[in-house]
Scaffold this motif. Structure first.
Motif, PDB file in Angstrom:
ATOM      1  N   GLN A  50      47.579  30.396  16.477  1.00 31.43           N
ATOM      2  CA  GLN A  50      47.619  30.692  17.902  1.00 31.43           C
ATOM      3  C   GLN A  50      47.234  32.149  18.136  1.00 31.43           C
ATOM      4  O   GLN A  50      47.373  33.000  17.252  1.00 31.43           O
ATOM      5  CB  GLN A  50      49.004  30.428  18.489  1.00 31.43           C
ATOM      6  CG  GLN A  50      50.079  31.398  18.050  1.00 31.43           C
ATOM      7  CD  GLN A  50      51.400  31.150  18.760  1.00 31.43           C
ATOM      8  OE1 GLN A  50      51.655  30.063  19.242  1.00 31.43           O
ATOM      9  NE2 GLN A  50      52.241  32.175  18.822  1.00 31.43           N
ATOM     10  N   GLY A  83      49.136  32.549  23.209  1.00 32.50           N
ATOM     11  CA  GLY A  83      49.747  31.253  22.948  1.00 32.50           C
ATOM     12  C   GLY A  83      48.793  30.098  22.834  1.00 32.50           C
ATOM     13  O   GLY A  83      49.225  28.953  22.671  1.00 32.50           O
ATOM     14  N   THR A 117      46.321  27.574  20.972  1.00 32.12           N
ATOM     15  CA  THR A 117      46.331  27.112  19.587  1.00 32.12           C
ATOM     16  C   THR A 117      45.003  26.471  19.194  1.00 32.12           C
ATOM     17  O   THR A 117      44.232  26.020  20.047  1.00 32.12           O
ATOM     18  CB  THR A 117      47.450  26.078  19.369  1.00 32.12           C
ATOM     19  OG1 THR A 117      47.270  24.985  20.269  1.00 32.12           O
ATOM     20  CG2 THR A 117      48.821  26.709  19.612  1.00 32.12           C
ATOM     21  N   CYS A 149      51.706  29.012  14.701  1.00 27.29           N
ATOM     22  CA  CYS A 149      52.524  28.393  15.746  1.00 27.29           C
ATOM     23  C   CYS A 149      53.537  27.467  15.060  1.00 27.29           C
ATOM     24  O   CYS A 149      53.365  26.247  14.981  1.00 27.29           O
ATOM     25  CB  CYS A 149      51.654  27.611  16.728  1.00 27.29           C
ATOM     26  SG  CYS A 149      52.554  26.985  18.148  1.00 27.29           S
TER      27      CYS A 149
END
Length: 339
Positions: free
Chosen positions: A90, A94, A96, A121
């Motif tokens: 990630q 945030g 991914t 992550c």
């Protein structure tokens, strides 16, 4: 490849009519037909999500449904759209993606263009551990449901996964089940179709010294309610040109072991014979050929079988297919010959 490089005449009664021998054109271009089968099934899957020991059960439907409908989508890589497996990476925002695509995008997030770094992550990887998903070939008949991290391994060997087209001459990319591939071979590749468990083929080649293009033929037989592909080709084995005939079974390897076949070629009072088990079309044509799992004829012997002035190849290949059955008295295999 020369259009008249090889001719194949099939006779179910062992008699070949010389007047029926005609050149058969070979496809000059590769076929690029899209598969009729999807590589993934998303919205139709029933997902069993266990999150903090909380299972939501739909009693009316009789299936388990996830507490969040977007969990499976969160595990889909935004670049390749495949399911992500550890390590899941990630960016600082945030977003991914999978480890394979991290290299492909040069370590830059495809969503926000920020540098990815080496952030894992872990939360998403933990969520994946709690998922149970059906095999992606469930629409083809597979009833199995697997934990998320076991699903990929199963799908690589699933007996319900589609087969590759067994036509070897055009790098055909079509996938499908057996009935679809039989129709595809007949309609798109114009392959000869025959019924019965015995065959008598005559192969004619005007210039037997040309083997660089791996001249080959393919015929499909319907026998014991299954389909078999007969191959015949010329290729270089080291420095020596050879001819090879072999049979492949249109089904999986376990089914193929229930059958046996024999091939025979000869002339001038001599003959060569081969007996074996047909290989599944799960094994590629090239893999079978390179393993020499079939009847191999050296060129000098083939020309000797042909007779004449040795300037033209004329080979008659005969064979039969039979099904092995267990003898209930001693467990031994006994042949079940096709009438």
């Amino acid at each position: 490849m020369e259009s008249d490089s090889i001719e194949c005449i099939t006779s179910s009664d062992g008699i070949v009519d010389e007047d029926e021998i005609h050149p058969q054109p070979h496809p000059s271009s590769h076929l690029n037909i899209q598969s009729q089968f999807s590589s993934s099934t998303k919205s139709s899957h029933n997902i069993n999500l266990i999150n903090n020991n909380n299972i939501i059960n739909n009693q009316n439907a009789g299936v388990l449904i996830p507490s969040s409908p977007s969990v499976h989508e969160l595990l889909e890589c935004p670049v390749c759209t495949n399911s992500m497996y550890p390590p899941i990476h990630q960016c600082h925002n945030g977003h991914t993606l999978c480890s394979t695509c991290k290299v492909r995008v040069h370590n830059r997030c495809p969503t926000c263009r920020q540098e990815l770094g080496d952030i894992r992550c872990l939360a998403l990887e933990k969520v994946a551990e709690s998922l149970e998903l059906p095999c992606k070939y469930c629409s083809l008949g597979c009833p199995e449901i697997f934990p998320y991290y076991s699903k990929l391994k199963h799908e690589a060997v699933c007996n319900f996964r589609p087969y590759n087209c067994p036509y070897a001459g055009s790098e055909c990319s079509v996938l499908g089940d057996i009935p679809y591939l039989v129709a595809h071979l007949r309609d798109d590749h114009k392959v000869d179709m025959h019924s019965g468990c015995t065959f008598n083929h005559r192969y004619v080649k005007s210039n037997p010294r040309e083997v660089e293009n791996a001249t080959w033929m393919l015929t499909v037989f319907n026998c014991f309610s299954h389909y078999f592909c007969l191959h015949f080709e010329a290729f270089q084995l080291g420095m020596a040109p050879v001819y090879m005939a072999f049979l492949r079974f249109m089904g999986d390897e376990m089914q193929a072991r229930n059958f046996s076949y024999s091939l025979e070629v000869g002339g001038n009072g001599r003959k060569l014979t081969w007996e074996g088990t047909p290989r599944s079309i799960r094994d590629s044509h090239k893999k079978v050929r390179d393993s020499h799992d079939g009847l191999i004829i050296q060129r000098n012997m083939a020309l000797f079988f042909s007779g004449g002035d040795r300037k033209e190849l004329k080979l008659r290949v005969t064979g039969r297919i039979w099904k092995e059955q267990q003898n209930p008295e001693n467990g031994a295999c006994i042949p079940n010959l096709c009438s």
